[in-house]
Write a protein that holds these residues in place. Structure first.
Motif, PDB file in Angstrom:
ATOM      1  N   ASP A 158      41.709  43.641  40.412  1.00  0.00           N
ATOM      2  CA  ASP A 158      43.119  43.750  40.781  1.00  0.00           C
ATOM      3  C   ASP A 158      44.071  42.983  39.872  1.00  0.00           C
ATOM      4  O   ASP A 158      45.288  43.095  40.031  1.00  0.00           O
ATOM      5  CB  ASP A 158      43.311  43.265  42.227  1.00  0.00           C
ATOM      6  CG  ASP A 158      42.652  44.179  43.242  1.00  0.00           C
ATOM      7  OD1 ASP A 158      42.280  45.308  42.863  1.00  0.00           O
ATOM      8  OD2 ASP A 158      42.488  43.771  44.407  1.00  0.00           O
ATOM      9  N   ALA A 159      43.544  42.190  38.944  1.00  0.00           N
ATOM     10  CA  ALA A 159      44.412  41.350  38.099  1.00  0.00           C
ATOM     11  C   ALA A 159      44.043  41.517  36.633  1.00  0.00           C
ATOM     12  O   ALA A 159      43.369  40.669  36.035  1.00  0.00           O
ATOM     13  CB  ALA A 159      44.293  39.885  38.518  1.00  0.00           C
ATOM     14  N   PRO A 160      44.481  42.594  35.996  1.00  0.00           N
ATOM     15  CA  PRO A 160      44.132  42.820  34.589  1.00  0.00           C
ATOM     16  C   PRO A 160      44.671  41.741  33.654  1.00  0.00           C
ATOM     17  O   PRO A 160      44.126  41.530  32.563  1.00  0.00           O
ATOM     18  CB  PRO A 160      44.752  44.186  34.282  1.00  0.00           C
ATOM     19  CG  PRO A 160      45.770  44.413  35.349  1.00  0.00           C
ATOM     20  CD  PRO A 160      45.262  43.712  36.563  1.00  0.00           C
ATOM     21  N   ASP A 161      45.735  41.033  34.074  1.00  0.00           N
ATOM     22  CA  ASP A 161      46.308  39.979  33.242  1.00  0.00           C
ATOM     23  C   ASP A 161      45.754  38.600  33.597  1.00  0.00           C
ATOM     24  O   ASP A 161      46.320  37.572  33.236  1.00  0.00           O
ATOM     25  CB  ASP A 161      47.824  39.961  33.389  1.00  0.00           C
ATOM     26  CG  ASP A 161      48.268  39.711  34.835  1.00  0.00           C
ATOM     27  OD1 ASP A 161      47.451  39.924  35.772  1.00  0.00           O
ATOM     28  OD2 ASP A 161      49.433  39.301  35.042  1.00  0.00           O
ATOM     29  N   LEU A 162      44.621  38.576  34.255  1.00  0.00           N
ATOM     30  CA  LEU A 162      44.044  37.337  34.773  1.00  0.00           C
ATOM     31  C   LEU A 162      43.743  36.341  33.654  1.00  0.00           C
ATOM     32  O   LEU A 162      43.140  36.692  32.644  1.00  0.00           O
ATOM     33  CB  LEU A 162      42.753  37.674  35.533  1.00  0.00           C
ATOM     34  CG  LEU A 162      42.041  36.553  36.285  1.00  0.00           C
ATOM     35  CD1 LEU A 162      42.916  36.014  37.408  1.00  0.00           C
ATOM     36  CD2 LEU A 162      40.712  37.071  36.846  1.00  0.00           C
ATOM     37  N   ALA A 163      44.152  35.084  33.872  1.00  0.00           N
ATOM     38  CA  ALA A 163      43.870  34.019  32.908  1.00  0.00           C
ATOM     39  C   ALA A 163      43.089  32.871  33.528  1.00  0.00           C
ATOM     40  O   ALA A 163      42.283  32.224  32.854  1.00  0.00           O
ATOM     41  CB  ALA A 163      45.174  33.486  32.313  1.00  0.00           C
ATOM     42  N   ILE A 164      43.335  32.592  34.817  1.00  0.00           N
ATOM     43  CA  ILE A 164      42.679  31.463  35.477  1.00  0.00           C
ATOM     44  C   ILE A 164      42.489  31.783  36.956  1.00  0.00           C
ATOM     45  O   ILE A 164      43.377  32.361  37.591  1.00  0.00           O
ATOM     46  CB  ILE A 164      43.486  30.161  35.279  1.00  0.00           C
ATOM     47  CG1 ILE A 164      42.789  28.969  35.946  1.00  0.00           C
ATOM     48  CG2 ILE A 164      44.901  30.298  35.780  1.00  0.00           C
ATOM     49  CD1 ILE A 164      43.438  27.624  35.580  1.00  0.00           C
ATOM     50  N   LEU A 185      32.236  39.454  34.117  1.00  0.00           N
ATOM     51  CA  LEU A 185      33.157  40.552  33.813  1.00  0.00           C
ATOM     52  C   LEU A 185      34.257  40.158  32.840  1.00  0.00           C
ATOM     53  O   LEU A 185      34.713  40.979  32.045  1.00  0.00           O
ATOM     54  CB  LEU A 185      33.786  41.050  35.117  1.00  0.00           C
ATOM     55  CG  LEU A 185      32.816  41.700  36.110  1.00  0.00           C
ATOM     56  CD1 LEU A 185      33.483  41.861  37.474  1.00  0.00           C
ATOM     57  CD2 LEU A 185      32.338  43.049  35.587  1.00  0.00           C
ATOM     58  N   ARG A 186      34.702  38.894  32.927  1.00  0.00           N
ATOM     59  CA  ARG A 186      35.805  38.416  32.074  1.00  0.00           C
ATOM     60  C   ARG A 186      35.485  37.002  31.579  1.00  0.00           C
ATOM     61  O   ARG A 186      36.033  36.015  32.086  1.00  0.00           O
ATOM     62  CB  ARG A 186      37.118  38.428  32.864  1.00  0.00           C
ATOM     63  CG  ARG A 186      37.679  39.797  33.184  1.00  0.00           C
ATOM     64  CD  ARG A 186      38.307  40.457  31.958  1.00  0.00           C
ATOM     65  NE  ARG A 186      39.273  39.576  31.318  1.00  0.00           N
ATOM     66  CZ  ARG A 186      40.559  39.461  31.697  1.00  0.00           C
ATOM     67  NH1 ARG A 186      41.016  40.193  32.706  1.00  0.00           N
ATOM     68  NH2 ARG A 186      41.382  38.645  31.068  1.00  0.00           N
ATOM     69  N   PRO A 187      34.588  36.875  30.615  1.00  0.00           N
ATOM     70  CA  PRO A 187      34.211  35.528  30.157  1.00  0.00           C
ATOM     71  C   PRO A 187      35.366  34.727  29.570  1.00  0.00           C
ATOM     72  O   PRO A 187      35.275  33.497  29.449  1.00  0.00           O
ATOM     73  CB  PRO A 187      33.134  35.811  29.098  1.00  0.00           C
ATOM     74  CG  PRO A 187      33.285  37.244  28.730  1.00  0.00           C
ATOM     75  CD  PRO A 187      33.837  37.932  29.933  1.00  0.00           C
ATOM     76  N   ASP A 188      36.465  35.403  29.235  1.00  0.00           N
ATOM     77  CA  ASP A 188      37.628  34.706  28.700  1.00  0.00           C
ATOM     78  C   ASP A 188      38.443  34.012  29.772  1.00  0.00           C
ATOM     79  O   ASP A 188      39.284  33.161  29.466  1.00  0.00           O
ATOM     80  CB  ASP A 188      38.529  35.696  27.959  1.00  0.00           C
ATOM     81  CG  ASP A 188      38.997  36.839  28.867  1.00  0.00           C
ATOM     82  OD1 ASP A 188      38.124  37.504  29.474  1.00  0.00           O
ATOM     83  OD2 ASP A 188      40.230  37.062  28.985  1.00  0.00           O
ATOM     84  N   VAL A 189      38.242  34.368  31.035  1.00  0.00           N
ATOM     85  CA  VAL A 189      39.025  33.795  32.132  1.00  0.00           C
ATOM     86  C   VAL A 189      38.479  32.412  32.492  1.00  0.00           C
ATOM     87  O   VAL A 189      37.270  32.212  32.595  1.00  0.00           O
ATOM     88  CB  VAL A 189      38.992  34.723  33.360  1.00  0.00           C
ATOM     89  CG1 VAL A 189      39.596  34.034  34.584  1.00  0.00           C
ATOM     90  CG2 VAL A 189      39.749  36.010  33.046  1.00  0.00           C
ATOM     91  N   LYS A 190      39.377  31.474  32.703  1.00  0.00           N
ATOM     92  CA  LYS A 190      38.994  30.115  33.095  1.00  0.00           C
ATOM     93  C   LYS A 190      38.773  30.063  34.601  1.00  0.00           C
ATOM     94  O   LYS A 190      39.604  30.544  35.372  1.00  0.00           O
ATOM     95  CB  LYS A 190      40.088  29.129  32.682  1.00  0.00           C
ATOM     96  CG  LYS A 190      39.722  27.666  32.897  1.00  0.00           C
ATOM     97  CD  LYS A 190      40.817  26.744  32.362  1.00  0.00           C
ATOM     98  CE  LYS A 190      40.434  25.276  32.514  1.00  0.00           C
ATOM     99  NZ  LYS A 190      41.499  24.380  32.000  1.00  0.00           N
TER     100      LYS A 190
END
Length: 309
Positions: A158-164, A185-190
């Protein structure tokens, strides 16, 4: 030690379809959205792990019943799931648990045993031996962790712009599951865990690289009654593998977050459910999602924390 995988979490999501509410992301401010797990049928995320665990029991195990120990929200989750499957449930709760949590557990049909907080686990294990029942722990089980991880699946979707992602941590089941899903799924997300300063054993453990145990009396000082447990070897292994950081918040910050969530998001968060928002308020970051893990708060306490001063 085998860790929970993304496939385990996806399997749990399939089981939970139609059982757990797929909670939305609610805008809180320009940088933060809330994942309101207080909207689950029992008022907290715990339904995900408890249902996944009980759903996977054999017919024989279900007939013999389940036992759980809890600070309150896992108690309601096990009682709810047990009622769905027609399974007898005995729940051990601390005698200091909020009355709203004790009463709700009984209302769901479970037998409630009240003990001093330091006796919760030992009494639960004794009941398992006496009754031949199955223990459904609040966090120290792969099926429980996998169920909680479905929160992370939904956030990423639900949050394609997810950062943290900010998630409360106590025993570590929720944070373990969410971190496993998010990092797969998003290893770049903290992924950041949040706990009270007065129960900061997880932060201390990660700094030390080993489990650091705090006395029960020390952990019991925080207003966040759902965050007084400590990680197990299993959950700590997940945290070390997948979590970027654990931060702490003060009691004043937790109380202020409860009030601000009520006024700004129009939802009820218990102190344990408000810690992630408290951490965000101290250090806002664009693309943040905070898990509001539960809303089972004593009405008198909620009134006190939200009154206009």
């Amino acid at each position: 030690m085998d860790l929970v995988t993304l496939d385990d979490i996806r399997a749990a999501a399939a089981l939970l379809d139609g059982i757990a509410v797929r909670t939305p992301l609610l805008r809180f401010d320009d940088h933060l959205r809330l994942k309101p797990e207080n909207l689950q049928p029992i008022g907290a995320f715990k339904i995900r792990g408890a249902y996944n665990a009980i759903a996977r029991l054999s017919d024989d195990a279900r007939e013999r019943g389940v036992v759980a120990y809890s600070s309150g929200n896992h108690a309601q989750a096990v009682a709810h799931a047990a009622r769905v499957f027609g399974v007898p449930a005995v729940i051990v709760l601390p005698d200091s648990a909020p009355a709203v949590k004790i009463d709700a557990t009984r209302a769901l049909g479970a037998e409630v045993v009240l003990v001093p907080v330091e006796e919760r686990e030992s009494r639960a294990h004794a009941l398992v031996e006496e009754r031949g029942a199955t223990l459904v722990p609040p966090y120290d089980h792969p099926n429980v962790i996998a169920g909680q991880g479905t929160v992370g699946l939904e956030i990423v979707a639900d949050a394609p712009d997810l950062a943290i992602v900010l998630t409360p941590v106590s025993g570590g089941g929720l944070l373990s599951g969410v971190a496993t899903a998010v990092k797969a799924l998003r290893p770049d997300v903290k992924v950041v865990g949040v706990e009270p300063e007065l129960a900061a054993d997880t932060a201390a453990s990660l700094r030390a690289g080993r489990l650091v145990r705090w006395p029960t009396a020390d952990r019991s000082r925080t207003i966040a009654d759902g965050l007084r447990a400590e990680p197990s070897e299993l959950t700590f292994a997940h945290l070390r593998a997948h979590v970027d950081e654990v931060v702490t918040v003060t009691e004043a910050e937790i109380e202020a977050a409860v009030a601000l969530i009520a006024r700004r998001a129009r939802i009820v968060a218990e102190p344990s459910g408000a810690v992630a928002v408290a951490a965000h308020l101290r250090s806002p970051t664009p693309g943040s999602v905070a898990v509001v893990s539960g809303g089972n708060i004593d009405p008198a306490l909620f009134t006190r924390l939200t009154e206009v001063r």
